[in-house]
Design a protein around this motif. Structure first.
Motif, short mmCIF file in Angstrom:
data_model
loop_
_atom_site.label_atom_id
_atom_site.label_comp_id
_atom_site.label_asym_id
_atom_site.label_seq_id
_atom_site.Cartn_x
_atom_site.Cartn_y
_atom_site.Cartn_z
N PRO A 132 -5.01 11.97 -0.40
CA PRO A 132 -6.11 11.18 -0.99
C PRO A 132 -6.08 11.26 -2.51
CG PRO A 132 -6.93 13.24 -0.05
CD PRO A 132 -5.50 13.12 0.38
N ARG A 133 -6.43 10.15 -3.12
CA ARG A 133 -6.46 10.12 -4.58
C ARG A 133 -7.61 10.98 -5.10
NH1 ARG A 133 -3.29 6.16 -6.77
NH2 ARG A 133 -2.48 4.59 -5.33
N SER A 137 0.83 -1.19 0.00
CA SER A 137 0.00 0.00 0.00
C SER A 137 0.87 1.25 0.00
CB SER A 137 -0.90 -0.01 1.23
OG SER A 137 -0.12 0.11 2.41
N ARG A 138 0.25 2.37 -0.38
CA ARG A 138 0.98 3.64 -0.38
C ARG A 138 1.33 4.05 1.05
NH1 ARG A 138 1.10 7.06 -4.57
NH2 ARG A 138 0.75 8.90 -3.27
N VAL A 139 0.50 3.68 2.01
CA VAL A 139 0.81 3.99 3.41
C VAL A 139 2.10 3.30 3.82
CG1 VAL A 139 0.02 3.72 5.79
CG2 VAL A 139 -1.61 4.36 4.02
N GLN A 140 2.25 2.02 3.44
CA GLN A 140 3.46 1.29 3.77
C GLN A 140 4.66 1.87 3.03
OE1 GLN A 140 3.89 -1.15 6.14
NE2 GLN A 140 6.01 -0.64 5.68
N LEU A 141 4.45 2.27 1.77
CA LEU A 141 5.53 2.87 0.99
C LEU A 141 6.03 4.14 1.67
CD1 LEU A 141 7.27 3.21 -1.57
CD2 LEU A 141 5.32 4.37 -2.62
N TYR A 142 5.11 4.99 2.12
CA TYR A 142 5.50 6.22 2.80
C TYR A 142 6.28 5.90 4.08
CZ TYR A 142 3.06 9.72 -0.01
OH TYR A 142 2.68 10.57 -1.02
N ALA A 143 5.81 4.88 4.81
CA ALA A 143 6.49 4.50 6.05
C ALA A 143 7.91 4.01 5.77
CB ALA A 143 5.68 3.42 6.78
#
Length: 216
Positions: free
Chosen positions: A47-48, A3-9
């Motif tokens: 948000p997309r 996910s993008r959340v994990q990518l950012y982390a």
């Protein structure tokens, strides 16, 4: 791809622990430098943007539809207009033979809620996403493939991420059982142990630590 959340982390973790530049972070994670800057500026991805779909064929008939929906405010429930009935009336009374059911249905679903809100029949509410420091965290334990001693091996990655700061702790284990889940929490609750940038996979027999590199 995660996910993008994990990518950012992951980007924030590598920048904080390894001190990598924006160019290096973009290359390591296979993203644009703009994405890296966004990740460093905020823990949550923006948000997309949803594309605004237009229905030009429906425009001449919107006043008639709005009139029917306004009538429904005081009409008995069984006499209120469904999308099917509205489409039938548009075809019979306005010659709207070029309209599809899905076009009318989508407009009616959105417009009915707006008219109800304008008439005071609905109350618009929202829940703010405000995470206090140290109050909440997200935990995940999922599969990940690594190169372990030159062999592609399926392991399990434990991820503990603080909702406020976006700081995350990652640990890789050979199995995804309860032992790995609990040990991951123990590691997460002791920040002094988590200064190493290396992920380590622990064998159950010898407890020997072996470096492993994530698959690219």
């Amino acid at each position: 791809m995660g996910s993008r959340v994990q990518l950012y982390a992951d980007i924030r973790h590598d920048a904080r622990v390894d001190g990598l530049s924006i160019r290096e972070l973009a290359r390591n994670h296979g993203v644009h430098r703009r994405t890296v800057r966004q990740a460093l500026a905020a823990a949550e991805p923006p948000p997309r943007k949803k594309p605004v779909r237009t229905a030009p064929r429906l425009d001449p008939y919107k006043p008639a539809i709005d009139e029917m929906l306004t009538y429904d405010l005081t009409a008995p429930r069984k006499q209120r207009h469904t999308a099917t009935r509205i489409l039938a009336r548009l075809r019979d009374e306005h010659g709207a033979t070029d309209l599809s059911y899905s076009t009318v249905r989508d407009y009616v679903r959105v417009r009915r809620a707006q008219i109800d809100l304008e008439a005071g029949r609905r109350v618009e509410a929202m829940v703010p996403q405000d995470h206090a420091p140290g109050a909440e965290a997200e935990v995940d334990l999922g599969e990940v493939y690594v190169i372990l001693d030159g062999v592609k091996t399926k392991c399990h990655m434990f991820v503990y991420r603080l909702s406020h700061s976006g700081k995350a702790i990652h640990r890789v284990y050979p199995t995804g059982g309860q032992e790995a889940f609990l040990e991951g929490h123990i590691e997460a609750f002791h920040p002094a142990r988590n200064r190493s940038a290396q992920h380590r996979a622990w064998t159950r027999t010898s407890r020997r630590s072996t470096r492993c590199s994530p698959m690219t």
